[in-house]
Design an enzyme around this catalytic site. Structure first.
Site, PDB file in Angstrom:
ATOM      1  N   ARG A 184       0.830  -1.200   0.000  1.00 60.36           N
ATOM      2  CA  ARG A 184       0.000   0.000   0.000  1.00 60.36           C
ATOM      3  C   ARG A 184       0.869   1.255   0.000  1.00 60.36           C
ATOM      4  NH1 ARG A 184      -4.102   0.536   2.877  1.00 60.36           N
ATOM      5  NH2 ARG A 184      -4.357  -1.677   3.305  1.00 60.36           N
ATOM      6  N   ALA A 214       6.652  -1.905  -4.665  1.00 57.97           N
ATOM      7  CA  ALA A 214       6.700  -1.139  -3.423  1.00 57.97           C
ATOM      8  C   ALA A 214       5.702   0.017  -3.418  1.00 57.97           C
ATOM      9  CB  ALA A 214       8.112  -0.626  -3.192  1.00 57.97           C
ATOM     10  N   HIS A 215       5.625   0.662  -2.268  1.00 61.54           N
ATOM     11  CA  HIS A 215       4.625   1.704  -2.028  1.00 61.54           C
ATOM     12  C   HIS A 215       4.726   2.868  -3.008  1.00 61.54           C
ATOM     13  CE1 HIS A 215       7.429   4.307   0.653  1.00 61.54           C
ATOM     14  NE2 HIS A 215       8.151   3.364   0.063  1.00 61.54           N
ATOM     15  N   ASN A 216       3.567   3.338  -3.427  1.00 65.07           N
ATOM     16  CA  ASN A 216       3.411   4.506  -4.314  1.00 65.07           C
ATOM     17  C   ASN A 216       3.944   4.284  -5.727  1.00 65.07           C
ATOM     18  OD1 ASN A 216       3.610   5.979  -1.390  1.00 65.07           O
ATOM     19  ND2 ASN A 216       2.232   7.047  -2.782  1.00 65.07           N
ATOM     20  N   SER A 248       7.766   4.475  -5.290  1.00 68.64           N
ATOM     21  CA  SER A 248       7.480   5.608  -6.178  1.00 68.64           C
ATOM     22  C   SER A 248       8.092   5.474  -7.570  1.00 68.64           C
ATOM     23  CB  SER A 248       7.934   6.934  -5.539  1.00 68.64           C
ATOM     24  OG  SER A 248       7.277   7.144  -4.314  1.00 68.64           O
TER      25      SER A 248
END
Length: 330
Positions: free
Chosen positions: A222, A243-245, A263
Site C-alpha cells: 500500500r 513497493a509503495h506509491n 514511487s
C-alpha cells in the site's frame, strides 16, 4: 478425455491444413515428448529441425517456416504459433476445482459485506466489514479480504491470498496463491535519539485495474499516501515486489524475482525482465524493456532497451561486455 480430429482443431484455428492424420488428438505436448496422439508447436527454424524425429501426428507451424508433414501427419500453418498454442491450451484446459456450495459454512463474512450474485466463497475465508464482492467473484479456501475493499466482477483469488483494507480491485483479475495486496510499504527513518528506527505510517491503499494477473507469492504494498496503482492488463509473475506509491501503466509485464522500489513509475507496455531491480523515484517510459538481472538507476526513455548493472542502453552495454572479454584475453 477430450479428443479432436485435426479438422476440428483447424476449424478453431482457421489456419492452412497441410497433410492429414487419422489420429485423434488428445492434447498438446512438446516436440521431443509428444506421442502419436499429440499435437505440437513449431515457432522457429530451430524447432522445425526436430519435426522429422518427433512422434507427434500434428503440429501448428508459423506460416513463414518450410516444413513438410510426412506420412499420416498434418501441419496447420498460422501467422503466430504462440497465439494459436494459447487457443489449443484453452481447448484442452481441465476444469477448475469444484465447489459443492457457493458459500462454505466455515467462511466468516461480516454482516455489512455485500456479496454479489454468483459469488463463490470457499472454506475458511474471511470477508471483512463493508467489503464489496461484485458478481461472480471467486475466493478459493483460506483467502482474507479486509475491511472496505472492493473486488470487481469475475475476479478469481486463489488460496492464501491476503487483500488488506481499503484496496480497490478491478474485474476479471486473477491472483494466484499467497499473493499479498496492501501490506504496509517499507518506510522507516532513524529516530530522534539515534537509537532505533521510526516506522512511517502507510495510510494509502492499492488500486488494481481490470484483467490484471498476479503470480504466486508476489507482493503489492500500500502507498504511504494516495495509492499504489497497477493499470489494466498488467501481468506480474511469481515472487515479484511492487513497493509503495509505485504506478504501473497498462499492459506492463514483470517477470519473476523483479522488483520496483518506492514511487517508481512505469508507462504503458513496459517489460521488466526476471531479477531486474528498479531504483526508487525512477520513471520507465512507455514501450521500454529492462533486460533480466539489470539494475535501473536512472529514467529510461520510451521504447528504449536497457541492460546491465547499472543498466545502460542495450547496444552500449553489449559493446562494453565485448571490450571486457577482449581485455580478459590479453
Amino acid at each position: 478425455m477430450k479428443s479432436y480430429t485435426i479438422e476440428e482443431i483447424n476449424a478453431i484455428l482457421k489456419g492452412e491444413l497441410i497433410g492429414h492424420t487419422t489420429e485423434k488428438i488428445v492434447g498438446p505436448e512438446e516436440l521431443e515428448k509428444a506421442q502419436a496422439n499429440h499435437i505440437t508447436f513449431i515457432g522457429s527454424s530451430t524447432y522445425a529441425k526436430l519435426w522429422a524425429k518427433s512422434k507427434a501426428s500434428a503440429a501448428i507451424v508459423n506460416e513463414t517456416l518450410s516444413v513438410e508433414p510426412g506420412d499420416d501427419r498434418a501441419l496447420i500453418k498460422v501467422k503466430n504459433a504462440d497465439l494459436a498454442m494459447a487457443k489449443i491450451l484453452e481447448l484442452y484446459n481441465p476444469p477448475k476445482p469444484h465447489f459443492d456450495i457457493d458459500i462454505h459454512p466455515t467462511a466468516v463474512i461480516h454482516a455489512s459485506a455485500s456479496i454479489g450474485k454468483g459469488c463463490i466463497v470457499g472454506a475458511n475465508c474471511y470477508v471483512g466489514k463493508d467489503v464489496v464482492l461484485e458478481k461472480e467473484v471467486v475466493l478459493y479456501p483460506n483467502v482474507c479480504v479486509f475491511d472496505e475493499t472492493i473486488i470487481g466482477e469475475a475476479t478469481v483469488v486463489w488460496s492464501g491470498t491476503v487483500i488488506r483494507e481499503r484496496c480497490i480491485i478491478g474485474s476479471n483479475c486473477i491472483f494466484h496463491t499467497n499473493v499479498s495486496i496492501g501490506a504496509d510499504g517499507f518506510g522507516y527513518r532513524p529516530s530522534d535519539d539515534g537509537r532505533g528506527l521510526t516506522k512511517i505510517p502507510q495510510i494509502g491503499n492499492v488500486v488494481i485495474g481490470h484483467y490484471v494477473e498476479i503470480g504466486a507469492n508476489s507482493c503489492v504494498d500500500r502507498a504511504k499516501f494516495s495509492a499504489t496503482i497497477i493499470g489494466d492488463g498488467c501481468k506480474i509473475d511469481n515472487l515479484v515486489q511492487i513497493a509503495h506509491n509505485s504506478v504501473m501503466g497498462r499492459s506492463c509485464i514483470m517477470a519473476g524475482h523483479s522488483g520496483l522500489a518506492g514511487s517508481v513509475t512505469l508507462g504503458d507496455g513496459v517489460i521488466i525482465g526476471g531479477s531486474a531491480s528498479i531504483k526508487d523515484h525512477t520513471t520507465i517510459h512507455s514501450g521500454a524493456t529492462v533486460g533480466a538481472g539489470s539494475g535501473v538507476m536512472n529514467n529510461v526513455a520510451a521504447g528504449q532497451t536497457v541492460l546491465g548493472y547499472p543498466a545502460q542502453e542495450a547496444r552500449e552495454m553489449l559493446k562494453q561486455w565485448v571490450a571486457m572479454r577482449r581485455l580478459a584475453k590479453k
